[in-house]
Each structure stands twice: as structure tokens, then as C-alpha cells.
Design an enzyme around this catalytic site. Structure first.
Site, short mmCIF file in Angstrom:
data_model
loop_
_atom_site.label_atom_id
_atom_site.label_comp_id
_atom_site.label_asym_id
_atom_site.label_seq_id
_atom_site.Cartn_x
_atom_site.Cartn_y
_atom_site.Cartn_z
N LYS A 153 -6.79 -13.68 -12.22
CA LYS A 153 -7.92 -12.79 -12.52
C LYS A 153 -9.04 -13.01 -11.50
O LYS A 153 -8.93 -13.90 -10.64
CB LYS A 153 -8.43 -13.02 -13.95
CG LYS A 153 -8.97 -14.43 -14.17
CD LYS A 153 -9.53 -14.59 -15.57
CE LYS A 153 -10.20 -15.94 -15.74
NZ LYS A 153 -10.81 -16.15 -17.03
N GLY B 145 0.79 -1.23 0.00
CA GLY B 145 0.00 0.00 0.00
C GLY B 145 0.82 1.28 0.00
O GLY B 145 0.30 2.34 0.33
N SER B 146 2.10 1.22 -0.43
CA SER B 146 2.89 2.46 -0.43
C SER B 146 2.33 3.44 -1.46
O SER B 146 2.32 4.66 -1.21
CB SER B 146 4.37 2.17 -0.70
OG SER B 146 4.54 1.63 -1.98
N ASN B 147 1.85 2.94 -2.58
CA ASN B 147 1.23 3.86 -3.55
C ASN B 147 -0.07 4.44 -3.01
O ASN B 147 -0.34 5.62 -3.18
CB ASN B 147 0.99 3.14 -4.89
CG ASN B 147 2.25 3.09 -5.73
OD1 ASN B 147 2.70 4.11 -6.26
ND2 ASN B 147 2.83 1.91 -5.83
N ASN C 151 -3.45 2.44 -14.02
CA ASN C 151 -2.55 1.54 -13.29
C ASN C 151 -1.15 2.14 -13.28
O ASN C 151 -0.79 2.89 -14.18
CB ASN C 151 -2.51 0.19 -14.00
CG ASN C 151 -1.62 -0.83 -13.31
OD1 ASN C 151 -1.62 -0.93 -12.08
ND2 ASN C 151 -0.84 -1.58 -14.07
N HIS D 232 2.86 0.85 -13.20
CA HIS D 232 3.67 -0.35 -13.40
C HIS D 232 5.14 0.01 -13.25
O HIS D 232 5.59 1.03 -13.79
CB HIS D 232 3.39 -0.96 -14.78
CG HIS D 232 4.14 -2.23 -14.99
ND1 HIS D 232 3.77 -3.42 -14.39
CD2 HIS D 232 5.28 -2.50 -15.68
CE1 HIS D 232 4.64 -4.36 -14.72
NE2 HIS D 232 5.57 -3.83 -15.50
N MET E 234 -2.83 -7.07 -8.19
CA MET E 234 -2.09 -8.06 -8.96
C MET E 234 -2.99 -9.03 -9.72
O MET E 234 -2.65 -10.20 -9.90
CB MET E 234 -1.10 -8.80 -8.06
CG MET E 234 -0.12 -7.84 -7.36
SD MET E 234 0.69 -6.65 -8.48
CE MET E 234 2.03 -7.66 -9.06
N ARG E 235 -4.14 -8.56 -10.19
CA ARG E 235 -5.02 -9.40 -11.00
C ARG E 235 -5.43 -8.64 -12.26
O ARG E 235 -5.61 -7.42 -12.21
CB ARG E 235 -6.27 -9.81 -10.22
CG ARG E 235 -5.93 -10.85 -9.19
CD ARG E 235 -7.09 -11.20 -8.32
NE ARG E 235 -6.59 -12.02 -7.24
CZ ARG E 235 -6.48 -13.36 -7.30
NH1 ARG E 235 -6.89 -14.02 -8.35
NH2 ARG E 235 -5.97 -14.02 -6.28
C1 GAR Z 1 4.31 -1.30 -7.00
O1 GAR Z 1 5.70 -1.26 -7.22
C2 GAR Z 1 3.56 -1.35 -8.33
O2 GAR Z 1 4.18 -0.64 -9.35
C3 GAR Z 1 3.55 -2.82 -8.62
O3 GAR Z 1 3.30 -3.40 -7.37
C4 GAR Z 1 3.90 -2.60 -6.34
C5 GAR Z 1 2.84 -2.37 -5.27
O4 GAR Z 1 3.39 -1.73 -4.16
N1 GAR Z 1 2.53 -3.14 -9.59
C6 GAR Z 1 2.68 -4.02 -10.56
O5 GAR Z 1 3.69 -4.70 -10.71
C7 GAR Z 1 1.49 -4.14 -11.50
N2 GAR Z 1 1.80 -4.92 -12.65
P1 GAR Z 1 2.47 -1.03 -3.06
O6 GAR Z 1 1.45 -2.06 -2.59
O7 GAR Z 1 3.45 -0.68 -1.95
O8 GAR Z 1 1.84 0.18 -3.69
#
Ligand code: GAR
Length: 200
Positions: free
Chosen positions: A70, A17-19, A114, A116, A97-98
């Protein structure tokens, strides 16, 4: 004069959940002209759900069903219903991640974004930072894109490069990419929200 209701984000995540944290801070500071209406996760004990709960944001764990990559049909319908009920204007994937399929994307057409951790179209899918290290590239980065039915393949909105260092490990590179994500994703979301608000 009637007040317009705030623009509403629905955030979906599976991980730490950092984003989400940086998006929530962006909303609280007014840098993103929106509020977070709902956080959904396919992982019951995910960090994103704990962070959202701690901030008093409505959350829900919705079990994904029998597939690994999915949502099954009934789970997908539950995700759509929860987001529609919360009157979400933009769906923000933050480490979800789905893969989302047709029914979901039709329900929120042009309104799913999204982040990435690579410069797409290079290194879609899992552990993009490891893929970049294995390929020996000197730059990787962060991509924000609209979501289509493929894996990290929708129209690109914005990208930010991140240099790969000689001594990088998968962990150090991912950490540096995430630092960039946390600044870059809220900025791009803000631009997308602005565009959608102008489009009415
Ligand atoms: C992030 O680095 C995001 O870019 C990646 O998962 C991580 C989630 O981190 N997403 C993917 O790889 C999507 N294909 P978070 O839970 O700390 O935000």
C-alpha cells in the site's frame, strides 16, 4: 454557448502499460470521450511512465513509502494532491499493484475503477492467471470494478470470459487475457465516463 471542458482521466500503473496504451488510443480515437490528464506510478522505470511521456502526457513518479502493498500516509496524500491539482474526474487503475485506502477513496468517491485479470470474486490478488491455471477452471477472464478498500473486491461493473486451453502456460494465458483487457477495458471506461458525465 460555453464549451464544456473535456472529461479528465488520471491513470495509475506500476507495470508495462499495455492497458494504458489501449486507453490512450481509445481517447485519441474518440472512443472514450475523455483526455488523459495525468499518469502516476509507484515504479520509477515503469513502462507506463515511458509510454505516457512518449505521448506527451504529464507524468509523475511518486515513491510509495515504506510499505510493500500500500502507499504510506504521505505518499497517499501526494497521489491525492497530484490528481486533484490535475482536476481528474475519474481515476483509472491500469496495473497499479498497491491497495488504495480510505483517504484516497474518500477523495474520489465512486470515481476509481480497476481492471483485474480474472472473473472476480475468483482469484483476487497477484498473478490471477496462475491461480486460475492451478485451480483447473475452464474459463477465467477480465473484470472491471469500482475500487473499495479490499483486494480486488469492489462492486463489479462488467466482466468478459476468456477460455483456458489444455496446453496453456501461465504466460500464454496471461497474454490472451491481456489481449481481451486491451479491448474490453477502454469500452467499459467509456461507459463509466458516459454515466458520470450524465450525472453531472
Ligand atoms: C494487467 O494484466 C492487469 O489486469 C493486472 O496487471 C496487468 C498490468 O499490465 N492487474 C492486476 O493484477 C490488479 N490486481 P499492464 O501494465 O501491461 O497494463
Amino acid at each position: 454557448m460555453s464549451e464544456q471542458r473535456p472529461f479528465r482521466l488520471g491513470v495509475l500503473g506500476s507495470g508495462l502499460g499495455s492497458n494504458f496504451d489501449s486507453i490512450a488510443q481509445g481517447c485519441a480515437a474518440g472512443a472514450i470521450p475523455a483526455e488523459i490528464a495525468l499518469v502516476l506510478s509507484d515504479v520509477e522505470d515503469s513502462g507506463i511512465l515511458s509510454s505516457a511521456k512518449a505521448l506527451g502526457v504529464p507524468t509523475s513518479f511518486i515513491a510509495p513509502g515504506k510499505f510493500r502493498t500500500k502507499l504510506d500516509e504521505s505518499a497517499e496524500a501526494e497521489y491525492i494532491a497530484a490528481l486533484q491539482e490535475a482536476e481528474v474526474d475519474l481515476v483509472v487503475l491500469a496495473g497499479f499493484m498497491r491497495i488504495l485506502k480510505g483517504e484516497f477513496l474518500r477523495a474520489f468517491e465512486g470515481r476509481v475503477v480497476n481492471v483485474h485479470p480474472s472473473l472476480l470474486p475468483s482469484f483476487p490478488g497477484l498473478e490471477a492467471w496462475k491461480q486460475a491455471l492451478d485451480a483447473g477452471v475452464k474459463y477465467t477472464g477480465v473484470t472491471v470494478h469500482y475500487v473499495d478498500q479490499g483486494i480486488d473486491s469492489g462492486p463489479i461493473i462488467a466482466q468478459e470470459p476468456v477460455p483456458v486451453r489444455e496446453d496453456d502456460t501461465p504466460e500464454s494465458l496471461h497474454a490472451r487475457i491481456q489481449e481481451v483487457e486491451q479491448v474490453f477495458y477502454p469500452k467499459v471506461i467509456s461507459t463509466v465516463v458516459g454515466r458520470l458525465m450524465n450525472d453531472g
